[in-house]
Design an enzyme around this catalytic site. Structure first.
Site, PDB file in Angstrom:
ATOM      1  N   ASP A 128      59.981 146.217 -58.596  1.00 32.26           N
ATOM      2  CA  ASP A 128      60.055 147.584 -58.562  1.00 32.26           C
ATOM      3  C   ASP A 128      61.009 148.212 -59.656  1.00 32.26           C
ATOM      4  O   ASP A 128      61.569 147.160 -60.130  1.00 32.26           O
ATOM      5  CB  ASP A 128      60.589 148.245 -57.340  1.00 32.26           C
ATOM      6  CG  ASP A 128      60.614 149.649 -57.301  1.00 32.26           C
ATOM      7  OD1 ASP A 128      60.061 150.483 -57.685  1.00 32.26           O
ATOM      8  OD2 ASP A 128      62.079 150.200 -57.158  1.00 32.26           O
ATOM      9  N   ASP A 130      62.622 151.857 -60.406  1.00 32.87           N
ATOM     10  CA  ASP A 130      63.842 152.834 -60.187  1.00 32.87           C
ATOM     11  C   ASP A 130      64.505 152.338 -58.888  1.00 32.87           C
ATOM     12  O   ASP A 130      63.954 152.161 -57.807  1.00 32.87           O
ATOM     13  CB  ASP A 130      63.418 154.260 -59.986  1.00 32.87           C
ATOM     14  CG  ASP A 130      63.107 154.926 -61.163  1.00 32.87           C
ATOM     15  OD1 ASP A 130      63.864 155.361 -61.947  1.00 32.87           O
ATOM     16  OD2 ASP A 130      61.819 154.834 -61.442  1.00 32.87           O
ATOM     17  N   ASP A 332      63.182 148.965 -53.644  1.00 33.28           N
ATOM     18  CA  ASP A 332      64.301 149.809 -52.942  1.00 33.28           C
ATOM     19  C   ASP A 332      63.844 150.788 -52.095  1.00 33.28           C
ATOM     20  O   ASP A 332      64.567 151.426 -51.169  1.00 33.28           O
ATOM     21  CB  ASP A 332      65.415 150.373 -53.799  1.00 33.28           C
ATOM     22  CG  ASP A 332      64.637 151.564 -54.468  1.00 33.28           C
ATOM     23  OD1 ASP A 332      63.576 151.404 -55.153  1.00 33.28           O
ATOM     24  OD2 ASP A 332      65.409 152.598 -54.808  1.00 33.28           O
TER      25      ASP A 332
HETATM   26  O1  LIG Z   1      58.515 152.813 -57.770  1.00 34.59           O
HETATM   27  P1  LIG Z   1      59.595 153.356 -58.428  1.00 34.59           P
HETATM   28  O2  LIG Z   1      60.085 152.576 -59.936  1.00 34.59           O
HETATM   29  O3  LIG Z   1      61.097 153.008 -57.758  1.00 34.59           O
HETATM   30  O4  LIG Z   1      59.611 154.735 -59.063  1.00 34.59           O
HETATM   31  C1  LIG Z   1      59.924 155.737 -57.864  1.00 34.59           C
HETATM   32  C2  LIG Z   1      60.033 157.117 -58.299  1.00 34.59           C
HETATM   33  O5  LIG Z   1      61.455 156.758 -59.417  1.00 34.59           O
HETATM   34  C3  LIG Z   1      61.983 157.795 -60.090  1.00 34.59           C
HETATM   35  O6  LIG Z   1      62.512 158.723 -59.077  1.00 34.59           O
HETATM   36  C4  LIG Z   1      63.863 158.110 -58.507  1.00 34.59           C
HETATM   37  O7  LIG Z   1      64.806 157.645 -59.536  1.00 34.59           O
HETATM   38  C5  LIG Z   1      65.249 158.779 -60.247  1.00 34.59           C
HETATM   39  C6  LIG Z   1      66.211 158.032 -61.559  1.00 34.59           C
HETATM   40  O8  LIG Z   1      67.020 157.422 -60.837  1.00 34.59           O
HETATM   41  C7  LIG Z   1      65.991 159.743 -59.545  1.00 34.59           C
HETATM   42  O9  LIG Z   1      66.334 160.744 -60.233  1.00 34.59           O
HETATM   43  C8  LIG Z   1      64.958 160.225 -58.432  1.00 34.59           C
HETATM   44  O10 LIG Z   1      65.641 161.085 -57.327  1.00 34.59           O
HETATM   45  C9  LIG Z   1      64.323 159.165 -57.677  1.00 34.59           C
HETATM   46  O11 LIG Z   1      63.324 159.625 -56.603  1.00 34.59           O
HETATM   47  C10 LIG Z   1      60.861 158.626 -60.906  1.00 34.59           C
HETATM   48  O12 LIG Z   1      61.308 159.636 -61.706  1.00 34.59           O
HETATM   49  C11 LIG Z   1      59.778 159.177 -59.892  1.00 34.59           C
HETATM   50  O13 LIG Z   1      58.610 159.560 -60.787  1.00 34.59           O
HETATM   51  C12 LIG Z   1      59.156 157.579 -59.481  1.00 34.59           C
HETATM   52  O14 LIG Z   1      57.954 158.122 -58.490  1.00 34.59           O
END
Ligand SMILES: O=P(O)(O)OC[C@H]1O[C@H](O[C@H]2O[C@H](CO)[C@@H](O)[C@H](O)[C@H]2O)[C@H](O)[C@@H](O)[C@@H]1O
Length: 386
Positions: A128, A130, A332
């Site tokens: 993954d 983020d 995560d």
């Molecule tokens: O599947 P992932 O790669 O884990 O993506 C899931 C979402 O991740 C991002 O949001 C998350 O991370 C951001 C940066 O650290 C944070 O600000 C936010 O609160 C988290 O939810 C991304 O911006 C989303 O579009 C993804 O869906």
């Protein structure tokens, strides 16, 4: 640890019935039927999708959305050498965490056990983005991967086929990771660029086309929700408009899904933001919402998720019908649970949950934060080189 034993897991994933047939996996991408159970007993709460009572508007506060929004990410942050990490909010936290680790042992301290399992097998690695490869930060545009993490990913990919599976758009996550040697799936697996393989099913599928990647190499492009593009664009624009007065909110277009971020919104306005999304979706019955880390993710209501993406990629890599393959998925958040679940159901490989707080999960192992993920990747690369 007996990897065949099952934790009793009350984890939420969207309650999609899972097909046992591998070839059947990619057929019939129909919307989910309305699920029954809505709550889990762990930290996660299910997105309730009860039938609305005629004449009664469902409210975010009474429908469980608000609880799900509140439980979606740990509260405090601290700086370590390389990363901002989220930490438990009280002194009991560490004790709780250590007892939780009895159920989800550290993938670092269990590394020998993992490599014992990998003997004679080919590891396939799914990561993954983020919160796994990059730290969780307030601004999604600044969730950059460190150079050392990039180096660790590049190195491990020399030895094992490696794919990134993210909720972000495929282009965006590629821009962040920047490694041509990996495979990428964006929009929670609804946009997969994988290697060309003459698999009967992949070749036949109408949503799977031949394309070329940025280096001009021939690839398979699989976009099971392509017909939703205009709808997602429309919803993206509407969400920008209806949330524009909610200070701190941010709407992100992830191509086949839309993220509505509330990390920077005052908690007293979370119900407003949830209500805006819920109200809008009444006009879009073919869309649904999943909960990520302080984010509501609006997506097509099709039977496709990160778990299905793992199976698709294993097939594309020619690894799906072999029993000498050990898939490892590191992630995560709640959407990663779909992938952990698939690996459990296949009784093949395992998930590693990245979390600094106790959570119910379908994963087998845990890592605290991206810095531990990096250590794990380095160990895996050393193992691959040995
Ligand atoms: O599947 P992932 O790669 O884990 O993506 C899931 C979402 O991740 C991002 O949001 C998350 O991370 C951001 C940066 O650290 C944070 O600000 C936010 O609160 C988290 O939810 C991304 O911006 C989303 O579009 C993804 O869906």
């Amino acid at each position: 640890m007996d990897l065949k034993s099952n934790h009793a897991s009350p984890i939420l994933t969207d309650p999609a019935p899972m097909s046992k047939s591998r070839l059947g996996l990619y057929s019939g991408l129909f919307p989910y039927s309305p699920p029954g159970a809505v709550f889990s007993s762990g930290m996660y709460l299910a997105v309730p999708r009860k039938k609305p009572i005629p004449g009664k508007l469902e409210d975010v506060r009474s429908s469980g959305w608000l609880d799900a929004m509140k439980s979606s990410s740990p509260p405090r942050k601290k700086m370590t050498k390389d990363f901002i990490v989220e930490v438990p909010s009280d002194d009991n936290g560490d004790l709780l965490y250590r007892s939780w680790m009895l159920k989800y042992p550290s993938a670092l301290s269990s590394f020998e056990q993992i490599t014992n399992q990998a003997k004679g097998k080919k590891i396939a690695l799914f990561l993954d983005y983020d919160g796994t490869l990059s730290p969780i930060v307030d601004d999604p545009e600044r969730a950059l991967m460190s150079k050392t993490m990039r180096y660790a990913v590049r190195n491990v990919a020399k030895y094992f086929p490696t794919a990134i599976i993210s909720g972000r758009s495929r282009d965006k996550v590629y821009e962040f990771v920047g490694l041509t040697e990996l495979h990428y799936a964006g929009s929670h697996g609804m946009d997969i660029m994988g290697p060309v393989r003459n698999s009967e099913f992949i070749d036949d599928h109408q949503n799977c086309i031949r394309s070329t990647d940025k280096q001009g190499k021939e690839v398979n492009l699989f976009q099971p929700a392509s017909e939703y593009l205009p709808m997602i664009d429309e919803v993206f624009k509407s969400l920008i408009e209806i949330t524009k007065d909610i200070k701190g909110s941010k709407v992100e277009n992830n191509k086949f899904c839309v993220s509505v971020h509330y990390r920077n919104v005052d908690e007293k306005h979370w119900s407003t933001i949830g209500q805006c999304v819920q109200d809008l979706l009444k006009d879009y019955p073919r869309l649904r919402v999943t909960h990520g880390r302080k984010v509501l993710e609006v997506r097509p209501d099709i039977k496709w998720d990160k778990g299905k993406a793992v199976e698709f990629l294993l097939d594309s890599l020619g690894l799906s019908e072999r029993d000498d393959v050990l898939p490892i998925y590191v992630g995560d958040d709640r959407t990663d649970e779909d992938a952990f679940k698939v690996l459990r159901e296949r009784n093949q490989g395992f998930g590693i949950l990245v979390s600094s707080v106790p959570k119910e999960s379908k994963a087998f192992y845990s890592l605290r934060d991206p810095s531990e993920v990096m250590e794990f990747l380095k160990s895996l690369a050393r193992y691959g080189a040995s």
